[in-house]
Design an enzyme around this catalytic site. Structure first.
Site, mmCIF file in Angstrom:
data_model
loop_
_atom_site.group_PDB
_atom_site.id
_atom_site.type_symbol
_atom_site.label_atom_id
_atom_site.label_comp_id
_atom_site.label_asym_id
_atom_site.label_seq_id
_atom_site.Cartn_x
_atom_site.Cartn_y
_atom_site.Cartn_z
ATOM 1 N N SER A 147 0.833 -1.196 0.000
ATOM 2 C CA SER A 147 0.000 0.000 0.000
ATOM 3 C C SER A 147 0.870 1.249 0.000
ATOM 4 O O SER A 147 1.591 1.522 0.965
ATOM 5 C CB SER A 147 -0.909 0.003 1.226
ATOM 6 O OG SER A 147 -1.646 1.213 1.290
ATOM 7 N N HIS A 201 -0.887 -1.081 -4.512
ATOM 8 C CA HIS A 201 -2.219 -0.734 -4.024
ATOM 9 C C HIS A 201 -2.272 0.761 -3.726
ATOM 10 O O HIS A 201 -1.481 1.271 -2.929
ATOM 11 C CB HIS A 201 -2.538 -1.545 -2.767
ATOM 12 C CG HIS A 201 -3.945 -1.367 -2.285
ATOM 13 N ND1 HIS A 201 -5.012 -2.079 -2.802
ATOM 14 C CD2 HIS A 201 -4.466 -0.556 -1.326
ATOM 15 C CE1 HIS A 201 -6.121 -1.721 -2.179
ATOM 16 N NE2 HIS A 201 -5.828 -0.796 -1.282
ATOM 17 N N ASP A 220 -4.634 3.905 -2.451
ATOM 18 C CA ASP A 220 -5.847 4.322 -1.745
ATOM 19 C C ASP A 220 -6.146 5.789 -2.025
ATOM 20 O O ASP A 220 -5.329 6.663 -1.723
ATOM 21 C CB ASP A 220 -5.683 4.138 -0.237
ATOM 22 C CG ASP A 220 -5.649 2.680 0.169
ATOM 23 O OD1 ASP A 220 -6.558 1.936 -0.245
ATOM 24 O OD2 ASP A 220 -4.720 2.271 0.898
ATOM 25 N N MET A 251 -8.685 8.754 -0.942
ATOM 26 C CA MET A 251 -9.663 9.140 0.082
ATOM 27 C C MET A 251 -10.120 10.572 -0.167
ATOM 28 O O MET A 251 -9.322 11.424 -0.556
ATOM 29 C CB MET A 251 -9.035 9.040 1.474
ATOM 30 C CG MET A 251 -8.428 7.699 1.799
ATOM 31 S SD MET A 251 -7.632 7.732 3.419
ATOM 32 C CE MET A 251 -6.816 6.131 3.421
ATOM 33 N N HIS A 299 -7.936 1.702 -5.219
ATOM 34 C CA HIS A 299 -9.027 1.554 -4.243
ATOM 35 C C HIS A 299 -9.603 2.932 -3.935
ATOM 36 O O HIS A 299 -8.947 3.755 -3.299
ATOM 37 C CB HIS A 299 -8.457 0.882 -2.982
ATOM 38 C CG HIS A 299 -9.443 0.729 -1.876
ATOM 39 N ND1 HIS A 299 -9.053 0.464 -0.579
ATOM 40 C CD2 HIS A 299 -10.798 0.803 -1.847
ATOM 41 C CE1 HIS A 299 -10.123 0.385 0.192
ATOM 42 N NE2 HIS A 299 -11.193 0.589 -0.549
ATOM 43 N N MET A 336 -11.875 5.115 -1.910
ATOM 44 C CA MET A 336 -12.665 5.281 -0.682
ATOM 45 C C MET A 336 -13.365 6.633 -0.777
ATOM 46 O O MET A 336 -13.116 7.556 -0.002
ATOM 47 C CB MET A 336 -11.764 5.247 0.550
ATOM 48 C CG MET A 336 -10.931 4.004 0.705
ATOM 49 S SD MET A 336 -9.964 4.079 2.226
ATOM 50 C CE MET A 336 -8.852 2.709 1.995
ATOM 51 N N MET A 364 -12.222 -5.181 4.150
ATOM 52 C CA MET A 364 -11.485 -4.261 5.011
ATOM 53 C C MET A 364 -11.381 -4.874 6.411
ATOM 54 O O MET A 364 -12.397 -5.172 7.045
ATOM 55 C CB MET A 364 -12.187 -2.907 5.088
ATOM 56 C CG MET A 364 -12.120 -2.084 3.818
ATOM 57 S SD MET A 364 -10.432 -1.674 3.261
ATOM 58 C CE MET A 364 -9.779 -0.791 4.687
ATOM 59 N N ASP A 378 -7.286 -5.920 3.385
ATOM 60 C CA ASP A 378 -6.506 -4.707 3.626
ATOM 61 C C ASP A 378 -6.759 -4.220 5.044
ATOM 62 O O ASP A 378 -7.902 -4.012 5.446
ATOM 63 C CB ASP A 378 -6.921 -3.622 2.620
ATOM 64 C CG ASP A 378 -6.097 -2.345 2.749
ATOM 65 O OD1 ASP A 378 -5.143 -2.314 3.552
ATOM 66 O OD2 ASP A 378 -6.418 -1.379 2.039
#
Length: 216
Positions: A8, A33, A35, A37, A66, A68, A137, A175
């Site tokens: 990540s 990976h 993320d 947000m 990913h 979010m 998650m 994750d």
């Protein structure tokens, strides 16, 4: 079959991001990976597409993106432009999930769906045959470095059973709080993909940690 390891980037040192990306490129890691947000769906903001574009340019590994965020379907073109392999959206953020999954696939990416710790596996029954992967998650999304939620192992077992019962070929990704100890239990329960942040980037030898996770 050995697990897919997806470091990540959220836990990387952004002052030396190129160095950390090169470490991943040279390691046994399978994916990167990423993320994203928005400070709305989760109570934090990570990084935007200018940073992701830089990561995509330097990465030699497939990108597992990913989101979010609310309304993730609005960013399908941007994620596609990165050359992403997987676009992962939250079950809880998509009232019209089937449509979003179709849009991701039509854009040429592999669709994945994420479920939060309090979201039951059973709610995936009507979508499990349409997705490439489900991300469980094992912490509450929005922050790195959280403690692993123990029930996640049983949740992975339940998801593996659903996949087998429905004839789905979906992968199971996990994750949050993944390290050698929790990772071994998750793989035993049926997980295919391990996302690890702190366990890798805070290790004395991150490359060795990736190797050890790969051997679980």
């Amino acid at each position: 079959m050995r697990p897919i390891i997806a470091p990540s980037i959220l836990s990387a040192n952004f002052a030396y991001l190129a160095k950390d990306l090169e470490m991943i490129n040279q390691s046994e890691a399978d994916w990167m990976h990423l993320d994203i947000m928005d400070g709305v769906f989760v109570p934090n903001i990570s990084f935007g597409f200018p940073v992701l574009k830089y990561v995509a340019e330097l990465s030699k590994k497939p990108l597992d993106v990913h989101l979010m965020i609310v309304n993730p379907e609005k960013f399908i073109p941007e994620v596609k432009a990165l050359g992403a392999k997987v676009m992962n959206v939250h079950f809880e953020a998509c009232p019209h999930l089937h449509r979003v999954v179709q849009q991701i696939r039509e854009a040429g990416m592999l669709p994945a769906v994420t479920i939060n710790p309090a979201t039951p596996v059973s709610l995936l029954k009507d979508i499990i045959n349409d997705v490439y992967m489900v991300l469980v998650m094992s912490v509450n999304p929005g922050f790195g470095g959280q403690k692993f939620i123990e029930h996640s192992v049983e949740k992975v077992r339940e998801l593996r059973l659903l996949i087998e019962e429905t004839g789905s070929e979906a992968l199971i990704e996990v994750d949050g709080g993944v390290n050698k100890e929790t990772g071994a239990r998750l793989v035993e329960a049926g997980a295919n993909v391990l996302v690890a942040g702190n366990a890798i980037f805070s290790a004395e030898n991150p490359t060795l940690m990736i190797h050890e996770l790969k051997g679980l």
